[in-house]
Design a protein around this motif. Structure first.
Motif, PDB file in Angstrom:
ATOM      1  N   ILE A  69       0.839  -1.199   0.000  1.00  0.00           N
ATOM      2  CA  ILE A  69       0.000   0.000   0.000  1.00  0.00           C
ATOM      3  C   ILE A  69       0.873   1.247   0.000  1.00  0.00           C
ATOM      4  N   MET A  70       1.942   1.183   0.780  1.00  0.00           N
ATOM      5  CA  MET A  70       2.816   2.339   0.906  1.00  0.00           C
ATOM      6  C   MET A  70       3.510   2.667  -0.411  1.00  0.00           C
ATOM      7  N   ARG A  90      -5.035   0.705   5.713  1.00  0.00           N
ATOM      8  CA  ARG A  90      -3.678   0.700   5.170  1.00  0.00           C
ATOM      9  C   ARG A  90      -2.805  -0.342   5.846  1.00  0.00           C
ATOM     10  N   ARG A  91      -3.431  -1.211   6.645  1.00  0.00           N
ATOM     11  CA  ARG A  91      -2.725  -2.320   7.285  1.00  0.00           C
ATOM     12  C   ARG A  91      -1.524  -1.835   8.097  1.00  0.00           C
ATOM     13  N   PHE A 126       2.912   4.077   8.808  1.00  0.00           N
ATOM     14  CA  PHE A 126       2.557   5.154   7.894  1.00  0.00           C
ATOM     15  C   PHE A 126       2.814   6.538   8.455  1.00  0.00           C
ATOM     16  N   LEU A 127       2.595   6.696   9.766  1.00  0.00           N
ATOM     17  CA  LEU A 127       2.674   8.038  10.329  1.00  0.00           C
ATOM     18  C   LEU A 127       4.101   8.374  10.722  1.00  0.00           C
ATOM     19  N   ASN A 128       4.955   7.341  10.727  1.00  0.00           N
ATOM     20  CA  ASN A 128       6.339   7.574  11.063  1.00  0.00           C
ATOM     21  C   ASN A 128       6.495   8.187  12.451  1.00  0.00           C
TER      22      ASN A 128
END
Lengths: 509, 313
Positions: free
Chosen positions: B37-38, B276-277, B82-84
């Motif tokens: 996804i990323m 987004r897993r 995702f959000l880091n």
């Protein structure tokens, strides 16, 4: 004297009108996007959303003009290409500043391109044909290729998996944590799932001349652009109708009437892209080209598109891989595309192929409702032709995973914008899901990729399209348009597959 | 007393351990891949495999689980893919809208439900009772997100009193942020009030016919003192349970309502993390939510003891 005064007075009366005509600086806009981007590093993702937002922050050496031709951005000019098409000498612009105040030099370009070749999907694609990268001086870089490769400049121009130029000291970062580019807007603040706030970069030096697509001069009228993730499409529509968003991206076509009155108005990008049925050529039913040809004959795009988009305002029944207006447009090979389907022919092809009644598995999701609707209509037509069809409806993340396993599907449904460079379409690679690989493909594609003259390439693309129709690795359903909403006082936004808001301004500001 | 509290606490630990394990396993066996996804639609299989290794997703599930458990023991829920940023930070950032939304919805719900429920029971069979019961029945069957959509349509789009969605832009003041909670709190509060009204009514009916209420009346006590002091106090236990469960439900994020209103709360964080897993966020958020559930139940149990001295565990 009196006359002179009169003349002066009449000029003075004209002044407000002149001031009104010239866009003025200032204003803040909220742009509703489909969600939160997975990253703000456009090298690290091919997602459209990442490209849409980050193209305001970073720039590439080249970009696309309003006819999808290549035009320089951070490069001073088009490259000097050697007669054997193996070396590209790229002059760089001078006086370009990064958002941290430092100057861009060839050292930054070298470091960025190296990172791109290591990190980015498209960069790795380029790395396969690049033999060396050299800085000739502070203002010139040279790319040497192993073999002629025409898509290079397009790869350098795209805004996703993009060859952005960042300061050399940040180029070792992976993942990127310092979001510093040379673009007209810089990152001011970000609250995930709430907003991404971009502010005008005062050190920006636009190119001379007028805006031209993504290229030309980039004007910075707006003070701030805020990208607000609004994943629910209905909420995007309501927000636009209420006047909360100056621009709302990617709206359902059913909302056209709703956004047509008052505080917002529709903006149609025509054509936006093409829905596509990707065939699994590696394993299962569709590894047999005869079955694929039967599917090609059975499908009835006219009904599929009508079910998916509701009104002819939003789609066109069109078999050409690129619609009219693109240099790549041609009708070669499209006889195999039957707007109303050809059930008899499909049934005959299926019989010749010795089809044994094994179910044809169509992998799709409802993330994009039009995919699902097309799948349902396709199922009916395929069954009429004698296929047994199974719809495998999963959620999007599952689809992106399952499509990588050739054992799980025969067709999967997706869509794509019309990419300026045909060889960048996913199925042109032998390794993307679908795994189309054949001698005929390699022959026409090699010829197409090694030619650099645009006119000759357009001619060679006809051969490519013919092979696509002969071997049916994908089924292009047609063209479809995208719908967005913009506030009536927001001007200067050109409909584009990746909308951009430099050049945009608020009227009466 | 102390022993029963300790027993309950031990039970809580067991429940949490079970939740952690089940969530971890379910998340891993669900198809879908954060790396894919990323990297976006055009990423190659090789790119995805590389990123999986980098994210530590290539080990076996037991291996990954042990690693995860070791972190959780030290209060480290891991890093969001995702959000880091750490999962704890992400959760804390989303806590504000969810917390206030819960408080406001609950306030609205109880302010409506208690008087209506009590009066319905007191005037059993009256027109008011019938109307209240019917409306409550109706409200309980309406999904709150749908009510939310209607509110957006009317109050935000037509009247323009509120923003349609979001939680305020950069630099929004506390007041501006809270204003974004009015519509969702109304939607959630109204729907929740239905259930609480019905429980209040039923519970009050039970006690209003009891002997001690009759006794209180025959002593010449004022009607409202009889109802509110004697009857209500005894009817309160089941009502409190429902209010507590409603609170827990709301804290865990009125998932769909938050998404419809574009609120950056815990609920919408869970939804986007699932889509987004983002494994660490899903795990962390569900663990915290389960923890809150268990905690709310614990608090309610303790309240029982306070309200009703006969209750012993």
């Amino acid at each position: 004297m009196k006359r002179v005064l009169q003349v002066v007075a009449s000029f003075a009366a004209l002044l407000p009108a002149l001031a009104w005509a010239e866009p003025q600086k200032g204003g803040v806009i909220d742009v509703a996007t489909v969600g939160e981007p997975p990253t703000l590093d456009p090298m690290a993702s091919t997602a459209d959303l990442v490209g849409i937002i980050t193209q305001h922050i970073y720039e590439t050496l080249y970009t696309f003009d309003n006819k999808w031709g290549i035009t320089p951005l951070l490069a001073a000019d088009m490259p000097t290409i050697s007669p054997d098409c193996l070396t590209y000498t790229i002059p760089l612009r001078t006086g370009i500043k990064f958002h941290d105040g430092s100057d861009m030099t060839s050292a930054d370009v070298m470091a960025s391109l190296k990172r791109w070749m290591k990190v980015a999907t498209r960069g790795k694609q380029a790395a396969d044909v690049i033999s060396s990268l050299d800085a000739l001086d502070e203002r010139t870089v040279k790319i040497t290729l192993k073999k002629p490769y025409a898509p290079l400049l397009s790869l350098l121009s795209l805004n996703n998996a993009a060859a952005i130029i960042i300061p050399s000291e940040n180029a070792d970062e992976d993942p990127l944590t310092k979001f510093i580019g040379t673009g007209p807007y810089m990152l001011k603040d970000r609250k995930p799932d709430q907003f991404i706030q971009l502010a005008r970069f005062d050190g920006y030096r636009p190119r001379d001349g007028e805006p031209d697509g993504y290229g030309g001069a980039r004007k910075q009228y707006l003070d701030e652009i805020r990208f607000v993730p609004v994943p629910d499409p209905n909420t995007r529509v309501e927000g636009a109708v209420a006047g909360q968003f100056a621009y709302a991206d990617s709206l359902p076509v059913e909302s056209y009437d709703k956004i047509s009155g008052g505080k917002t108005k529709p903006l149609i990008l025509k054509p936006f892209g093409w829905p596509v049925f990707v065939m699994n050529t590696k394993q299962g039913l569709n590894s047999d080209v005869r079955i694929r040809k039967a599917i090609q004959a059975a499908l009835a795009p006219e009904d599929m598109l009508l079910a998916a988009f509701g009104s002819k305002d939003f789609y066109a029944v069109d078999g050409a891989m690129y619609p009219e207006g693109f240099a790549w447009h041609s009708d070669t090979g499209t006889e195999a595309y039957k707007p109303e389907g050809d059930t008899e022919k499909a049934a005959a092809l299926l019989k010749d192929a010795g089809y044994d009644g094994k179910p044809l598995r169509i992998l799709t999701s409802r993330q994009y409702e039009f995919h699902y609707k097309m799948a349902q209509v396709a199922k009916a037509y395929l069954e009429q032709a004698g296929f047994k069809v199974e719809l495998d409806v999963v959620e999007w993340a599952t689809l992106t995973k399952n499509r990588t396993d050739p054992a799980l599907w025969d067709i999967y449904i997706t869509h794509s914008p019309f990419l300026a460079e045909p060889s960048l379409n996913g199925f042109m690679s032998d390794n993307t899901p679908g795994w189309w690989s054949s001698d005929a493909k390699h022959k026409v594609l090699d010829a197409f990729n090694s030619e650099t003259d645009p006119a000759k390439r357009a001619k060679l693309y006809e051969d490519v399209q013919k092979v696509i129709y002969d071997e049916a690795p994908v089924y292009k359903v047609g063209d479809f348009n995208a719908l967005a909403a913009e506030a009536p006082n927001l001007k200067g936004v050109t409909p584009a597959p990746w909308p951009y808001f430099w050049n945009a301004y608020l009227e009466g500001k | 007393m102390l022993r029963s509290v300790l027993n309950r606490l031990l039970g809580m630990v067991v429940v949490m351990a079970l939740v952690a394990t089940i969530v971890f396993v379910i998340v891993r066996v669900t198809p879908g891949d954060p790396a894919a996804i990323m990297l976006g639609p055009d990423a190659t299989a090789a790119d995805i495999a590389t990123l999986r290794t980098k994210l530590g997703l290539d080990g076996s599930i037991p291996q990954q689980f042990l690693h995860y458990l070791a972190g959780v023991m030290q209060g480290d829920f891991g890093q969001s893919i995702f959000l880091n940023e750490p999962v704890t930070t992400a959760l804390l950032q989303r806590a504000e809208p969810t917390f206030f939304l819960t408080v406001f919805s609950l306030m609205i719900a109880t302010v409506i439900a208690l008087p209506v429920g009590i009066l319905s029971a007191y005037r059993r069979g009256s027109l008011f009772d019938q109307a209240a019961t019917t409306i409550a029945m109706f409200a309980a069957s309406v999904p709150s997100f749908w009510l939310g959509l209607l509110f957006i349509q009317f109050f935000a789009v037509r009247l323009g009193w509120f923003d349609t969605s979001g939680y305020g832009g950069p630099g929004a003041s506390f007041g501006e942020r809270i204003a974004h909670l009015v519509l969702p709190a109304l939607a959630l509060g109204l729907v929740s009030s239905a259930l609480i009204t019905r429980f209040t009514r039923a519970s009050m009916l039970d006690v209003l016919n009891d002997d001690y209420v009759r006794t209180a009346r025959s002593k010449g006590m004022s009607e409202w003192r009889v109802v509110l002091k004697h009857a209500l106090k005894n009817a309160l236990i089941p009502i409190l349970t429902v209010i507590g469960l409603t609170a827990a439900l709301l804290i865990s994020g009125a998932v769909v309502t938050e998404t419809v209103f574009g609120l950056p709360g815990v609920g919408s964080l869970v939804v986007s993390a699932v889509l987004r897993r983002d494994y660490p966020v899903i795990q962390g958020a569900l663990l915290v939510i389960a923890g809150l559930y268990v905690l709310v139940n614990f608090v309610i149990d303790m309240l029982y003891i306070l309200i009703d001295p006969r209750v012993r565990y």
